[in-house]
Design a protein around this motif. Structure first.
Motif, short mmCIF file in Angstrom:
data_model
loop_
_atom_site.label_atom_id
_atom_site.label_comp_id
_atom_site.label_asym_id
_atom_site.label_seq_id
_atom_site.Cartn_x
_atom_site.Cartn_y
_atom_site.Cartn_z
N PHE A 174 0.83 -1.20 0.00
CA PHE A 174 0.00 0.00 0.00
C PHE A 174 0.87 1.26 0.00
CE2 PHE A 174 -3.57 -2.71 0.71
CZ PHE A 174 -4.69 -1.97 0.36
N ALA A 175 2.04 1.20 0.65
CA ALA A 175 2.94 2.34 0.62
C ALA A 175 3.40 2.63 -0.81
CB ALA A 175 4.15 2.08 1.52
N LEU A 226 -7.60 -1.86 5.97
CA LEU A 226 -7.75 -0.51 6.51
C LEU A 226 -6.51 -0.07 7.28
CD1 LEU A 226 -11.45 -0.71 7.77
CD2 LEU A 226 -10.61 0.40 5.68
N ALA A 227 -5.93 -0.99 8.05
CA ALA A 227 -4.74 -0.66 8.82
C ALA A 227 -3.57 -0.31 7.90
CB ALA A 227 -4.36 -1.83 9.73
N ALA A 228 -3.52 -0.91 6.71
CA ALA A 228 -2.46 -0.62 5.76
C ALA A 228 -2.73 0.66 4.98
CB ALA A 228 -2.28 -1.78 4.78
N ALA A 229 -4.00 0.97 4.72
CA ALA A 229 -4.35 2.06 3.81
C ALA A 229 -4.56 3.40 4.51
CB ALA A 229 -5.62 1.69 3.03
N LEU A 230 -5.28 3.42 5.62
CA LEU A 230 -5.69 4.70 6.21
C LEU A 230 -4.52 5.57 6.68
CD1 LEU A 230 -8.90 3.68 8.23
CD2 LEU A 230 -8.67 4.41 5.84
N PRO A 231 -3.47 5.01 7.30
CA PRO A 231 -2.36 5.88 7.74
C PRO A 231 -1.64 6.58 6.58
CG PRO A 231 -2.27 3.77 8.89
CD PRO A 231 -3.28 3.62 7.78
N GLN A 301 -9.48 6.44 -2.16
CA GLN A 301 -8.99 7.65 -2.80
C GLN A 301 -7.89 8.24 -1.94
OE1 GLN A 301 -11.94 10.64 -3.65
NE2 GLN A 301 -10.64 11.67 -5.13
N LEU A 302 -6.80 8.61 -2.59
CA LEU A 302 -5.65 9.20 -1.88
C LEU A 302 -5.89 10.70 -1.71
CD1 LEU A 302 -2.84 8.56 -0.71
CD2 LEU A 302 -1.88 9.19 -2.93
N THR A 303 -6.02 11.12 -0.46
CA THR A 303 -6.38 12.51 -0.20
C THR A 303 -5.20 13.40 0.13
OG1 THR A 303 -6.81 12.01 2.13
CG2 THR A 303 -8.67 11.85 0.59
N SER A 304 -4.05 12.79 0.38
CA SER A 304 -2.89 13.60 0.73
C SER A 304 -1.61 12.95 0.22
CB SER A 304 -2.81 13.78 2.25
OG SER A 304 -2.67 12.53 2.91
#
Length: 304
Positions: A174-175, A226-231, A301-304
Motif C-alpha cells: 500500500f505504501a 484498513l490498517a495498511a491504507a488509512l495511515p 482515494q488518496l487525499t494527501s
C-alpha cells in the motif's frame, strides 16, 4: 512444505458441514447422511490417492504455469469479481492507469477501452506476454508489488486485482500504491476471501522441477486492509463482499470451474485437485461453502 491428502480435504468439508448442522442450519437427516458418508470415505483412506508434499512457489512460478489457461471461461471468482471492479473503474476519469499484478491484462484491456494510458506490472513473464497481446498500446514491465518500477506521483489510478492474498505484508504494498499515485488518485483493490471462512487454502500447481508446488493464499480481515491504507492518506469510497453462488456445486454434482486448477486427481502421490473432489460429496460441499464471501472489493482515494 505442506502435505495434501484428498481424503483429509473431504473430511474437512464434512466437518464444516456438521458444525453448521450443530449450529442449527440442518436437520437430523442431514447429520445422519454426513456421518454415513464419512464412514464410507474411511473404508478406504487411500482410494483417492495418498496425497503428497508440495513446496512453496513464487508468484512468478505459479502464475507462469497458469498463463495459458487463466482466462478460460468458468472461473467463478473472476466471473463475480470482474463486473464489480469494472463498475468502479467506470467512475474514474481517464488518465494514466497502473494495473499492478496485471496478470493476463484482463483489467488493463478494460482500462484501455475507457481511454486510459495503461501501464501493467507483473512478476510473471508468461502473464506479461499475454497482456501485451491484449493491449498493444500499453506498457508492460516486470516488477514486484513491494517495489514498483514507476516514479513518484506518476499515475492517476491503480488497480490491483486478486493478488494481495499472496503477499506476506500489506503495508509495503500500500505504501508503494500511495507513492506512485497522484494526490486525489484512486486505488481499486480486489482480493479473494478464504474458501472456508478465514482459511486461505493454498493454490497447488506443478512446480518448475516437475513436482507439485503451492502458492500461499491468505484470507485477510477487512481491518487489515484498513490498517495498511488509512495511515497513508487513503479514504474508503466503496467496499463490497460478494457472496458465493448457491448451490456451490450444482444438483448434477458439477463443481464451478477454476482456471489453472491442478492436474486431475491420481493415486500417484501428487496432491489432489480439490475442484475435482467436490462432486464426490456435493451436499457437504454446498453446506460447507454456503453463505461465504468469494471476494472483497475496495475503492480508495488518496487525499494527501
Amino acid at each position: 512444505m505442506i502435505h495434501q491428502h484428498p481424503l483429509a480435504y473431504l473430511l474437512g468439508l464434512e466437518g464444516v458441514a456438521l458444525l453448521r448442522a450443530f449450529a442449527g442450519e440442518h436437520d437430523e437427516e442431514f447429520v445422519a447422511a454426513r456421518l454415513a458418508e464419512i464412514r464410507s470415505l474411511l473404508e478406504d483412506a487411500y482410494e483417492l490417492g495418498a496425497g503428497g508434499p508440495a513446496t512453496e512457489l513464487t508468484s512468478a512460478e505459479a502464475y507462469g504455469w497458469w498463463a495459458g489457461g487463466y482466462d478460460a471461461p468458468g472461473n467463478q471468482l473472476i466471473d463475480i469479481e470482474g463486473p464489480i471492479v469494472r463498475s468502479l473503474l467506470d467512475d474514474v476519469p481517464a488518465g494514466v492507469a497502473l494495473d499492478a499484478a496485471c496478470g493476463t491484462g484482463r483489467h488493463a484491456e478494460y482500462l484501455a477501452g475507457l481511454g486510459h494510458e495503461v501501464v501493467g506490472v507483473d512478476s510473471s513473464p508468461e502473464m506479461l506476454a499475454v497482456a501485451r497481446t491484449k493491449v498493444p498500446a500499453g506498457r508492460f514491465v516486470s516488477g514486484d508489488l513491494a517495489s514498483l518500477p514507476l516514479p513518484d506521483d506518476g499515475v492517476d489510478l491503480v488497480v490491483c486485482a486478486l493478488a494481495l492474498s499472496h503477499v506476506p505484508d500489506l503495508r509495503p504494498v500500500f505504501a508503494e500504491f500511495a507513492r506512485v499515485l497522484r494526490p486525489g488518485g484512486s486505488l481499486v483493490v480486489s482480493d479473494p476471501r478464504g474458501r472456508l471462512g478465514d482459511i486461505g487454502l493454498p493454490i497447488v500447481v506443478p512446480g518448475p522441477d516437475g513436482g507439485m508446488g503451492f502458492l500461499p493464499n491468505r484470507s485477510r480481515l477487512a481491518s487489515e486492509y484498513l490498517a495498511a491504507a488509512l495511515p497513508l492518506g487513503f479514504e474508503v469510497r466503496h467496499c463490497e463482499e460478494p457472496m458465493r453462488p448457491s448451490p456451490f456445486v450444482d444438483p448434477d454434482g458439477v463443481p464451478p470451474g477454476a482456471a489453472g486448477a491442478a492436474p486431475p486427481l491420481t493415486p500417484s502421490g501428487r496432491p489432489p485437485n480439490i475442484w475435482a473432489l467436490h462432486p464426490l460429496i456435493p451436499e457437504a460441499a454446498n453446506a460447507a461453502y454456503q453463505g461465504s464471501p468469494v471476494a472483497i472489493v475496495w475503492r480508495f482515494q488518496l487525499t494527501s
